[in-house]
Write an enzyme that holds these catalytic residues in place. Sequence first.
Site, short mmCIF file in Angstrom:
data_model
loop_
_atom_site.label_atom_id
_atom_site.label_comp_id
_atom_site.label_asym_id
_atom_site.label_seq_id
_atom_site.Cartn_x
_atom_site.Cartn_y
_atom_site.Cartn_z
N LYS A 24 33.41 22.84 21.08
CA LYS A 24 33.88 22.04 22.21
C LYS A 24 33.14 20.77 22.78
O LYS A 24 33.60 19.95 23.18
CB LYS A 24 34.44 22.89 23.12
CG LYS A 24 35.57 24.08 22.88
CD LYS A 24 36.34 24.75 23.60
CE LYS A 24 37.70 24.82 22.91
NZ LYS A 24 38.03 26.40 23.33
N LYS A 50 41.56 25.21 12.03
CA LYS A 50 42.90 26.33 12.31
C LYS A 50 44.09 25.34 12.94
O LYS A 50 44.00 24.61 13.70
CB LYS A 50 42.31 27.37 13.26
CG LYS A 50 42.07 27.15 14.53
CD LYS A 50 41.73 28.28 15.23
CE LYS A 50 41.51 28.30 16.67
NZ LYS A 50 43.06 28.03 17.25
N LYS A 64 46.85 24.79 19.69
CA LYS A 64 47.52 24.35 20.80
C LYS A 64 47.23 22.84 21.06
O LYS A 64 48.18 22.09 21.14
CB LYS A 64 47.74 25.13 21.89
CG LYS A 64 48.33 26.44 21.84
CD LYS A 64 48.35 27.19 23.16
CE LYS A 64 47.78 28.53 23.30
NZ LYS A 64 46.23 28.33 23.78
P1 ATP Z 1 43.24 26.01 22.17
O1 ATP Z 1 43.38 24.88 21.07
O2 ATP Z 1 43.74 25.37 23.42
O3 ATP Z 1 42.19 26.78 22.18
P2 ATP Z 1 44.52 28.06 20.42
O4 ATP Z 1 45.63 27.79 19.70
O5 ATP Z 1 43.13 28.40 20.04
O6 ATP Z 1 44.36 26.97 21.80
P3 ATP Z 1 44.00 30.25 22.20
O7 ATP Z 1 44.83 30.40 23.50
O8 ATP Z 1 42.57 29.79 22.38
O9 ATP Z 1 44.77 29.51 21.38
O10 ATP Z 1 44.04 31.82 21.61
C1 ATP Z 1 45.17 32.86 21.82
C2 ATP Z 1 45.32 33.94 20.86
O11 ATP Z 1 45.71 33.32 19.48
C3 ATP Z 1 43.69 34.35 20.44
O12 ATP Z 1 44.18 35.59 20.28
C4 ATP Z 1 43.45 33.71 19.22
O13 ATP Z 1 42.36 34.41 18.45
C5 ATP Z 1 44.74 33.28 18.61
N1 ATP Z 1 44.57 32.25 17.41
C6 ATP Z 1 44.66 30.97 17.98
N2 ATP Z 1 44.71 30.08 16.89
C7 ATP Z 1 44.80 30.98 15.67
C8 ATP Z 1 44.97 30.67 14.31
N3 ATP Z 1 45.15 29.52 13.82
N4 ATP Z 1 45.16 31.74 13.50
C9 ATP Z 1 44.95 33.11 14.19
N5 ATP Z 1 45.10 33.25 15.39
C10 ATP Z 1 44.88 32.41 16.27
MG MG Z 2 41.34 28.59 21.17
#
Ligand code: ATP
Ligand code: MG
Length: 331
Positions: free
Chosen positions: A113, A195, A198
């Site tokens: 980050k 990965k 969001k």
């Molecule tokens: P941000 O980019 O804002 O961090 P994010 O997509 O990483 O968003 P989080 O809110 O950080 O989402 O994570 C929510 C849940 O989704 C966590 O349990 C995380 O491990 C899971 N997760 C996020 N991205 C993935 C992915 N690409 N594959 C599997 N699990 C995921």
């Molecule tokens: Mg995340």
Amino acid sequence: MNKEVVLSGIRPTGFLHLGNYFGAMRNYVRMQDEYNCYFFVANWHSLTTHPDTKELQSAVHRVIAENVACGLDPNKVSLYVQSDVPEIAELYLYLNMLAYKGELEKTVTFKEKVRLNPENVNAGLLTYPVLQAADILIHRAVKVPVGKDQEQHLEMARNFAQRFNHRYGDVLPEPYAFNYGGELIKILSLDGNGKMSKSENQMNTLYLADTDDMLRKKIMKAKTAEAPAEPNSVKPDFIENLFTLMSLVSTPDTLEKFNTDFNNCVIRYGDMKKQLAEDMIAFVAPIREKAADIQNDKALLSSIIKQGAEKARESAAATLKEVRQAIGMNY
Ligand code: ATP
Ligand code: MG
């Protein structure tokens, strides 16, 4: 017998995607009958990277709506918003005294980050794993259904719990990451670059709110390669990712067909992506429609949030009482 306690959270930083679904929410839904579950919208965590709060309220509502649309039952679990439970902030304060600057700076997600946003390296970002530990330990949760990207944070939460127990007495159990089948899942973005997420790389992430056309468009331009030259080759990770997606939304026969084609070096990725797009649409469309209905029902949303907060605060207050007693802060 007391059920084991489960906790997990999702940040309201954007639209939920396939990674969130298969890494986290699918497990939530399966766990809700078997365990005592707490699931929350991590709005404090979102402030570490998203200081602009114009969209925050609608994003919180959307996470709640999408979780319910995916099958979470607010009468079975506590579905709450983090900032409705002030007990978490107090535990965070105590745990901060047990967390060291050096270990926080070494955290992979922190370094990532900082790289992405060097202008906003705030203390909240550095202590993100401490707040996450407080989220978990406040309910004395032992199972945490998360994706693979969260493994290191769980290890840190165990360290903080151990240090607390060592210094003040046994109050906090050690939490572990959980996925059915043991393997933590990671869904890559469609260009193979990191990965699905969001808040990053949105044209290569499949969202539960994407229209049918958008899903088709994104999948059809997913990165592929030439068919392999040798039978039974190892798949590059971005190809493996398409097979993973197919294994999650298509029938076993479909998956088997394309696997066999790959192993025989006759795979046609255009055909595979067309099939994947149609199966993905069949999977996503009902969730998208249900979530939109819930999100438009403000009275329903606020009653879900209120009910979740009451249950979460009861459990949080009980832990905090023991924490204060152990430290000696009971006057
Ligand atoms: P941000 O980019 O804002 O961090 P994010 O997509 O990483 O968003 P989080 O809110 O950080 O989402 O994570 C929510 C849940 O989704 C966590 O349990 C995380 O491990 C899971 N997760 C996020 N991205 C993935 C992915 N690409 N594959 C599997 N699990 C995921
Ligand atoms: Mg995340």
